[in-house]
Design a protein around this motif. Sequence first.
Motif, PDB file in Angstrom:
ATOM      1  N   VAL A 216       0.458 -18.402 -69.300  1.00  0.00           N
ATOM      2  CA  VAL A 216      -0.512 -18.544 -68.205  1.00  0.00           C
ATOM      3  C   VAL A 216      -1.176 -19.917 -68.270  1.00  0.00           C
ATOM      4  N   ALA A 217      -1.533 -20.386 -69.482  1.00  0.00           N
ATOM      5  CA  ALA A 217      -2.113 -21.726 -69.625  1.00  0.00           C
ATOM      6  C   ALA A 217      -1.126 -22.798 -69.177  1.00  0.00           C
ATOM      7  N   CYS A 218       0.170 -22.587 -69.436  1.00  0.00           N
ATOM      8  CA  CYS A 218       1.209 -23.515 -68.967  1.00  0.00           C
ATOM      9  C   CYS A 218       1.140 -23.693 -67.457  1.00  0.00           C
ATOM     10  N   PHE A 219       1.073 -22.581 -66.756  1.00  0.00           N
ATOM     11  CA  PHE A 219       1.039 -22.645 -65.289  1.00  0.00           C
ATOM     12  C   PHE A 219      -0.231 -23.315 -64.788  1.00  0.00           C
ATOM     13  N   PHE A 220      -1.344 -23.132 -65.504  1.00  0.00           N
ATOM     14  CA  PHE A 220      -2.586 -23.781 -65.075  1.00  0.00           C
ATOM     15  C   PHE A 220      -2.506 -25.288 -65.292  1.00  0.00           C
ATOM     16  N   TRP A 221      -1.913 -25.749 -66.407  1.00  0.00           N
ATOM     17  CA  TRP A 221      -1.786 -27.187 -66.610  1.00  0.00           C
ATOM     18  C   TRP A 221      -0.759 -27.784 -65.652  1.00  0.00           C
ATOM     19  N   LEU A 222       0.246 -27.012 -65.287  1.00  0.00           N
ATOM     20  CA  LEU A 222       1.167 -27.460 -64.247  1.00  0.00           C
ATOM     21  C   LEU A 222       0.428 -27.612 -62.920  1.00  0.00           C
ATOM     22  N   ASN A 223      -0.499 -26.687 -62.660  1.00  0.00           N
ATOM     23  CA  ASN A 223      -1.310 -26.782 -61.458  1.00  0.00           C
ATOM     24  C   ASN A 223      -2.182 -28.033 -61.476  1.00  0.00           C
ATOM     25  N   VAL A 224      -2.695 -28.402 -62.664  1.00  0.00           N
ATOM     26  CA  VAL A 224      -3.485 -29.630 -62.794  1.00  0.00           C
ATOM     27  C   VAL A 224      -2.649 -30.842 -62.403  1.00  0.00           C
ATOM     28  N   MET A 225      -1.397 -30.891 -62.881  1.00  0.00           N
ATOM     29  CA  MET A 225      -0.525 -32.024 -62.537  1.00  0.00           C
ATOM     30  C   MET A 225      -0.185 -32.039 -61.048  1.00  0.00           C
ATOM     31  N   CYS A 226      -0.056 -30.852 -60.453  1.00  0.00           N
ATOM     32  CA  CYS A 226       0.187 -30.789 -59.007  1.00  0.00           C
ATOM     33  C   CYS A 226      -1.019 -31.303 -58.220  1.00  0.00           C
ATOM     34  N   ILE A 227      -2.222 -30.946 -58.684  1.00  0.00           N
ATOM     35  CA  ILE A 227      -3.435 -31.429 -58.021  1.00  0.00           C
ATOM     36  C   ILE A 227      -3.527 -32.948 -58.138  1.00  0.00           C
ATOM     37  N   GLU A 228      -3.191 -33.488 -59.332  1.00  0.00           N
ATOM     38  CA  GLU A 228      -3.211 -34.934 -59.520  1.00  0.00           C
ATOM     39  C   GLU A 228      -2.225 -35.638 -58.586  1.00  0.00           C
ATOM     40  N   THR A 229      -1.041 -35.061 -58.423  1.00  0.00           N
ATOM     41  CA  THR A 229      -0.045 -35.659 -57.528  1.00  0.00           C
ATOM     42  C   THR A 229      -0.539 -35.652 -56.088  1.00  0.00           C
ATOM     43  N   TRP A 230      -1.116 -34.539 -55.676  1.00  0.00           N
ATOM     44  CA  TRP A 230      -1.665 -34.455 -54.309  1.00  0.00           C
ATOM     45  C   TRP A 230      -2.786 -35.476 -54.114  1.00  0.00           C
ATOM     46  N   ALA A 231      -3.684 -35.597 -55.122  1.00  0.00           N
ATOM     47  CA  ALA A 231      -4.790 -36.543 -55.016  1.00  0.00           C
ATOM     48  C   ALA A 231      -4.275 -37.975 -54.932  1.00  0.00           C
ATOM     49  N   LEU A 232      -3.233 -38.287 -55.700  1.00  0.00           N
ATOM     50  CA  LEU A 232      -2.630 -39.615 -55.662  1.00  0.00           C
ATOM     51  C   LEU A 232      -2.146 -39.963 -54.256  1.00  0.00           C
ATOM     52  N   VAL A 233      -1.358 -39.076 -53.667  1.00  0.00           N
ATOM     53  CA  VAL A 233      -0.822 -39.332 -52.325  1.00  0.00           C
ATOM     54  C   VAL A 233      -1.945 -39.383 -51.297  1.00  0.00           C
ATOM     55  N   HIS A 234      -2.880 -38.466 -51.403  1.00  0.00           N
ATOM     56  CA  HIS A 234      -3.969 -38.390 -50.426  1.00  0.00           C
ATOM     57  C   HIS A 234      -4.786 -39.674 -50.409  1.00  0.00           C
ATOM     58  N   HIS A 235      -5.161 -40.144 -51.590  1.00  0.00           N
ATOM     59  CA  HIS A 235      -6.010 -41.337 -51.645  1.00  0.00           C
ATOM     60  C   HIS A 235      -5.231 -42.609 -51.318  1.00  0.00           C
ATOM     61  N   HIS A 236      -3.956 -42.648 -51.703  1.00  0.00           N
ATOM     62  CA  HIS A 236      -3.176 -43.842 -51.386  1.00  0.00           C
ATOM     63  C   HIS A 236      -2.916 -43.945 -49.883  1.00  0.00           C
ATOM     64  N   VAL A 237      -2.550 -42.837 -49.270  1.00  0.00           N
ATOM     65  CA  VAL A 237      -2.250 -42.846 -47.832  1.00  0.00           C
ATOM     66  C   VAL A 237      -3.491 -43.190 -47.029  1.00  0.00           C
ATOM     67  N   ASN A 238      -4.640 -42.718 -47.479  1.00  0.00           N
ATOM     68  CA  ASN A 238      -5.883 -42.981 -46.762  1.00  0.00           C
ATOM     69  C   ASN A 238      -6.554 -44.272 -47.211  1.00  0.00           C
ATOM     70  N   GLN A 239      -5.821 -45.077 -48.011  1.00  0.00           N
ATOM     71  CA  GLN A 239      -6.308 -46.383 -48.449  1.00  0.00           C
ATOM     72  C   GLN A 239      -7.644 -46.290 -49.171  1.00  0.00           C
ATOM     73  N   ARG A 240      -7.754 -45.271 -50.038  1.00  0.00           N
ATOM     74  CA  ARG A 240      -8.971 -45.132 -50.839  1.00  0.00           C
ATOM     75  C   ARG A 240      -8.632 -45.382 -52.300  1.00  0.00           C
ATOM     76  N   SER A 241      -9.642 -45.533 -53.099  1.00  0.00           N
ATOM     77  CA  SER A 241      -9.394 -45.679 -54.528  1.00  0.00           C
ATOM     78  C   SER A 241      -8.838 -44.363 -55.060  1.00  0.00           C
ATOM     79  N   TYR A 242      -7.960 -44.484 -56.060  1.00  0.00           N
ATOM     80  CA  TYR A 242      -7.259 -43.288 -56.532  1.00  0.00           C
ATOM     81  C   TYR A 242      -8.203 -42.276 -57.163  1.00  0.00           C
TER      82      TYR A 242
END
Length: 456
Positions: A216-242
């Motif tokens: 279960v902890a594995c899946f939660f840390w995988l979720n953390v990496m998914c959130i980081e990937t989404w945040a990366l794309v979101h902030h880059h596309v919107n020309q904001r700081s990462y």
Amino acid sequence: MPEEYRHLPLVGKCCSIDEVLIKDAHGNTICASSNDSSTYFSPLFSDFNRTGALVPGDEYKTFTALVGNPCNRRYMLQPEESDDEYYLLVNGSIFAPRLDHVPIMLMPGKNYCMETVPELGLRAFVCFQDVPPPTTDARVIIYACGLLISVPFLILTIVAYTITPRLRDVHGKALCLYCGCLALAFTTLAITQLASGQLSPQACVSIAFVIQFSFVACFFWLNVMCIETWALVHHHVNQRSYRRIQPKTLFFYYSIWAWGFPAGLILISMLMDLSPTIPMTYVKPAFGSESCWFKSDAEALPYFYVPVGILLLGNMILFIITAIKISRYQQVLALRRLARNHHSDREDQRLFRRLKRVFIVCLILFFLMGLNWMMELISWGVGGDPFDWTAFDLVNALQGVLVFGLFVLRRPIRDFVWHRIQKIRGINTTELNVGSMDLALLPVINGDIPERSYNS
């Protein structure tokens, strides 16, 4: 049995008429004659009424006894203890709802016999069940070996990120914890696959809790990496700081999320499984009853599959949103390049191609981790054998090898690791001139990654 006796209540009797069970001089249980009237063999027979309720036991003056010892190894029930509660039915069967590792209905002449024991009264003796030697399916052995092969690669991934300062960012720490949880889960799961027959019940239950928590902890840390990937794309596309939150603060919040929920879930599981005050009508994990895991998928559903399924669904939604945003931004970049064809547009497009590679790698990891469990749920839903999905199990078991290839052997990660290893060995090398590794596989720079150069 003669026809005239078939209508009479039936009971299994260990010794002949007018005999009781006693201990001889060597401590062995034997049948011996007795003239004591207090040892008279007179069992109480119970029955079910039309509503299905158990009718209290009643004494019959006439009954049929099936005389003989049905087995060599047996043990005596203690009706004073709730777990040894039993009822002798008029058809000769014993209804034992709480006995473990025996049929719930004990048959006379096969599973039990009753006899009078001086000073104890009438007692029921239950045969030990003949347990066949455990046999391990070849697929289970292959799966367990795949798990054990993955563990060293997961540990090597952790070592590579630990010794390399450039990789010890939020994403790198999340990846290390993900690999650590997965290595622990794979090790304990392989132990249960290969040596479950040699484990004590207490060790089996303890390992089951470890497997549940680590997965279960594995899946939660995988979720953390998914959130980081989404945040990366979101902030880059919107020309904001990462990232506007400090890395230490952000990782602290992620840790609360990724450790807190699995810890809460494991505490609830332990309470439900180990507390005697919880009614049997509630769904309990039942660890160790049939294996070092949940008793069945029905018990695993609320304690494993539902929280994992919610996380997988959340990750899938994040990936769909990210994919849509990438697709739209790619069209914007193409139109901008056609309209202006500035150097900055070409650099932006090159950077965005790397951004897509980060997204694809995390998407691959998501499918590697989630697809096998989804297949197990589908198999359970359609009533199939989970081992029918052998290919998915094998891919899941070798996940450590794939993680090492994706997150260590790809450039520029391997360049950073190699530079750090050379530095530890005392060999001076020139480190790659790239930016922060907050984007894991994608350094956020406006330019190409220079080639390596070494000065020995």
